[in-house]
Motif scaffolding. Structure first.
Motif, PDB file in Angstrom:
ATOM      1  N   GLN A   3       0.834  -1.207   0.000  1.00 63.89           N
ATOM      2  CA  GLN A   3       0.000   0.000   0.000  1.00 63.89           C
ATOM      3  C   GLN A   3       0.868   1.257   0.000  1.00 63.89           C
ATOM      4  O   GLN A   3       0.463   2.314  -0.484  1.00 63.89           O
ATOM      5  N   ASP A   4       2.085   1.166   0.537  1.00 60.91           N
ATOM      6  CA  ASP A   4       3.011   2.292   0.580  1.00 60.91           C
ATOM      7  C   ASP A   4       3.972   2.299  -0.600  1.00 60.91           C
ATOM      8  O   ASP A   4       4.983   2.999  -0.579  1.00 60.91           O
ATOM      9  N   SER A   5       3.672   1.458  -1.615  1.00 59.77           N
ATOM     10  CA  SER A   5       4.487   1.371  -2.841  1.00 59.77           C
ATOM     11  C   SER A   5       5.918   0.920  -2.574  1.00 59.77           C
ATOM     12  O   SER A   5       6.849   1.348  -3.252  1.00 59.77           O
ATOM     13  N   ASP A   6       6.086   0.051  -1.591  1.00 61.08           N
ATOM     14  CA  ASP A   6       7.396  -0.556  -1.339  1.00 61.08           C
ATOM     15  C   ASP A   6       7.378  -1.939  -1.981  1.00 61.08           C
ATOM     16  O   ASP A   6       6.704  -2.850  -1.498  1.00 61.08           O
ATOM     17  N   PHE A   7       8.110  -2.106  -3.091  1.00 63.05           N
ATOM     18  CA  PHE A   7       8.075  -3.358  -3.842  1.00 63.05           C
ATOM     19  C   PHE A   7       9.287  -4.248  -3.563  1.00 63.05           C
ATOM     20  O   PHE A   7       9.613  -5.119  -4.360  1.00 63.05           O
ATOM     21  N   ASN A   8       9.946  -4.030  -2.447  1.00 64.55           N
ATOM     22  CA  ASN A   8      11.074  -4.867  -2.046  1.00 64.55           C
ATOM     23  C   ASN A   8      10.534  -6.124  -1.363  1.00 64.55           C
ATOM     24  O   ASN A   8       9.957  -6.061  -0.279  1.00 64.55           O
ATOM     25  N   GLN A 163       4.443 -13.738 -16.687  1.00 64.61           N
ATOM     26  CA  GLN A 163       5.208 -13.588 -15.452  1.00 64.61           C
ATOM     27  C   GLN A 163       5.879 -12.220 -15.375  1.00 64.61           C
ATOM     28  O   GLN A 163       5.947 -11.610 -14.294  1.00 64.61           O
ATOM     29  N   LEU A 164       6.362 -11.741 -16.502  1.00 65.98           N
ATOM     30  CA  LEU A 164       6.991 -10.412 -16.529  1.00 65.98           C
ATOM     31  C   LEU A 164       5.989  -9.310 -16.210  1.00 65.98           C
ATOM     32  O   LEU A 164       6.300  -8.361 -15.485  1.00 65.98           O
ATOM     33  N   PRO A 169       6.380  -4.533 -11.360  1.00 60.94           N
ATOM     34  CA  PRO A 169       6.791  -3.542 -10.344  1.00 60.94           C
ATOM     35  C   PRO A 169       7.920  -4.051  -9.448  1.00 60.94           C
ATOM     36  O   PRO A 169       8.777  -3.274  -9.016  1.00 60.94           O
ATOM     37  N   PHE A 170       7.917  -5.356  -9.192  1.00 58.87           N
ATOM     38  CA  PHE A 170       8.956  -5.928  -8.331  1.00 58.87           C
ATOM     39  C   PHE A 170      10.259  -6.112  -9.103  1.00 58.87           C
ATOM     40  O   PHE A 170      11.353  -5.905  -8.563  1.00 58.87           O
ATOM     41  N   LEU A 171      10.138  -6.508 -10.371  1.00 62.39           N
ATOM     42  CA  LEU A 171      11.327  -6.771 -11.189  1.00 62.39           C
ATOM     43  C   LEU A 171      12.096  -5.498 -11.514  1.00 62.39           C
ATOM     44  O   LEU A 171      13.328  -5.511 -11.587  1.00 62.39           O
ATOM     45  N   VAL A 172      11.374  -4.395 -11.736  1.00 65.87           N
ATOM     46  CA  VAL A 172      12.065  -3.153 -12.070  1.00 65.87           C
ATOM     47  C   VAL A 172      12.618  -2.457 -10.829  1.00 65.87           C
ATOM     48  O   VAL A 172      13.497  -1.603 -10.942  1.00 65.87           O
ATOM     49  N   SER A 173      12.107  -2.824  -9.656  1.00 61.57           N
ATOM     50  CA  SER A 173      12.562  -2.174  -8.418  1.00 61.57           C
ATOM     51  C   SER A 173      13.635  -2.991  -7.707  1.00 61.57           C
ATOM     52  O   SER A 173      14.736  -2.507  -7.463  1.00 61.57           O
ATOM     53  N   LEU A 179      13.032 -12.471  -7.333  1.00 57.94           N
ATOM     54  CA  LEU A 179      13.299 -13.781  -7.925  1.00 57.94           C
ATOM     55  C   LEU A 179      13.783 -14.792  -6.894  1.00 57.94           C
ATOM     56  O   LEU A 179      13.399 -15.966  -6.930  1.00 57.94           O
ATOM     57  N   THR A 180      14.610 -14.349  -5.964  1.00 57.87           N
ATOM     58  CA  THR A 180      15.150 -15.287  -4.988  1.00 57.87           C
ATOM     59  C   THR A 180      14.120 -15.719  -3.952  1.00 57.87           C
ATOM     60  O   THR A 180      14.202 -16.835  -3.419  1.00 57.87           O
ATOM     61  N   GLN A 181      13.134 -14.886  -3.674  1.00 62.41           N
ATOM     62  CA  GLN A 181      12.147 -15.243  -2.660  1.00 62.41           C
ATOM     63  C   GLN A 181      10.891 -15.881  -3.252  1.00 62.41           C
ATOM     64  O   GLN A 181      10.358 -16.835  -2.696  1.00 62.41           O
TER      65      GLN A 181
END
Length: 235
Positions: A3-8, A163-164, A169-173, A179-181
């Motif tokens: 919700q806070d736009s944290d894609f880590n 998949q891409l 949002p996660f792949l570009v950030s 990928l590892t998780q």
């Protein structure tokens, strides 16, 4: 966190630990979170999953009727409804297994109807909800390969594109964290949370050896099935 736009992905955690499911899981449960007043309206969530359950039953029955029309009887619906475990997964625990299998069965139905592009999109979406669906990949590969190598590569590319898009949002950030998780194929399952393997004692073998033994058993079973149905050349 989303919700806070944290894609880590390393920041995404739940009550049982870090998030280990792909992006489709995040988008699905984020939507449910909003629809159920930030997770407070549990009955509404159960109604939604109950709807998933009914659709899932209908798709499975349709698969049965197409796969073996000579032996299919409507009474089989009663047998399908007897599983207490499935009821629990869908309408009590609201696990991601339900939506993932719903998408998988929809994909199988499309394959039976020779709608391979739609089947690949649905299959890839199912994988994005729960990576365990990747265990069905060898069967999909054999079906696609029967149409030729070029067609097979084309349809696998469709799966990859889905998949891409889902994980964009996660792949570009934070691509490495994502990928590892979310696609950690080396992760072992904790016996404590197991349901299907509760009858197997956990002391004799460590979790890694159990996972390897389970993988070997799956490959062996697939090989037997392939030989029985004249697909030994592919396997």
């Amino acid at each position: 966190v989303i919700q806070d736009s944290d894609f880590n992905y390393s920041h995404l955690r739940g009550g049982t630990g870090p998030l280990v499911y792909p992006g489709g899981f995040v988008w699905l449960y984020s939507a449910l979170f909003k629809l159920t007043s930030e997770g407070q309206d549990i009955p509404l969530a159960q109604y939604i999953f109950g709807f998933f359950y009914i659709i899932n039953l209908g798709i499975v029955l349709k698969i049965y009727s197409l796969a073996a029309p000579k032996y299919f009887k409507p009474v089989y619906l009663g047998v399908l409804c007897l599983s207490k475990r499935i009821h629990s997964i869908f309408t009590l625990r609201l696990f991601n297994d339900g939506p993932a299998m719903l998408l998988l069965y929809a994909s199988i139905l499309c394959l039976l109807q020779n709608r391979k592009i739609t089947a690949c999109i649905l299959y890839s979406l199912a994988v994005s909800v729960k990576m365990n669906i990747f265990l069905f990949a060898p069967g999909l590969f054999l079906v696609l390969l029967a149409e030729g190598v070029g067609s097979c590569v084309f349809h696998i590319a469709i799966c990859a594109i889905v998949q891409l898009v889902v994980g964009f949002p996660f792949l570009v950030s934070y691509p490495v964290e994502y990928l590892t998780q979310s696609f950690n194929i080396g992760r072992t399952f904790n016996h404590f949370w197991s349901v299907n393997f509760k009858w197997v004692p956990c002391e004799p073998l460590p979790e890694h050896e159990k996972s390897l033994l389970n993988d070997c058993a799956g490959i062996f079973t697939s090989k037997l099935f392939g030989c029985k149905h004249n697909h030994a050349g592919y396997l």
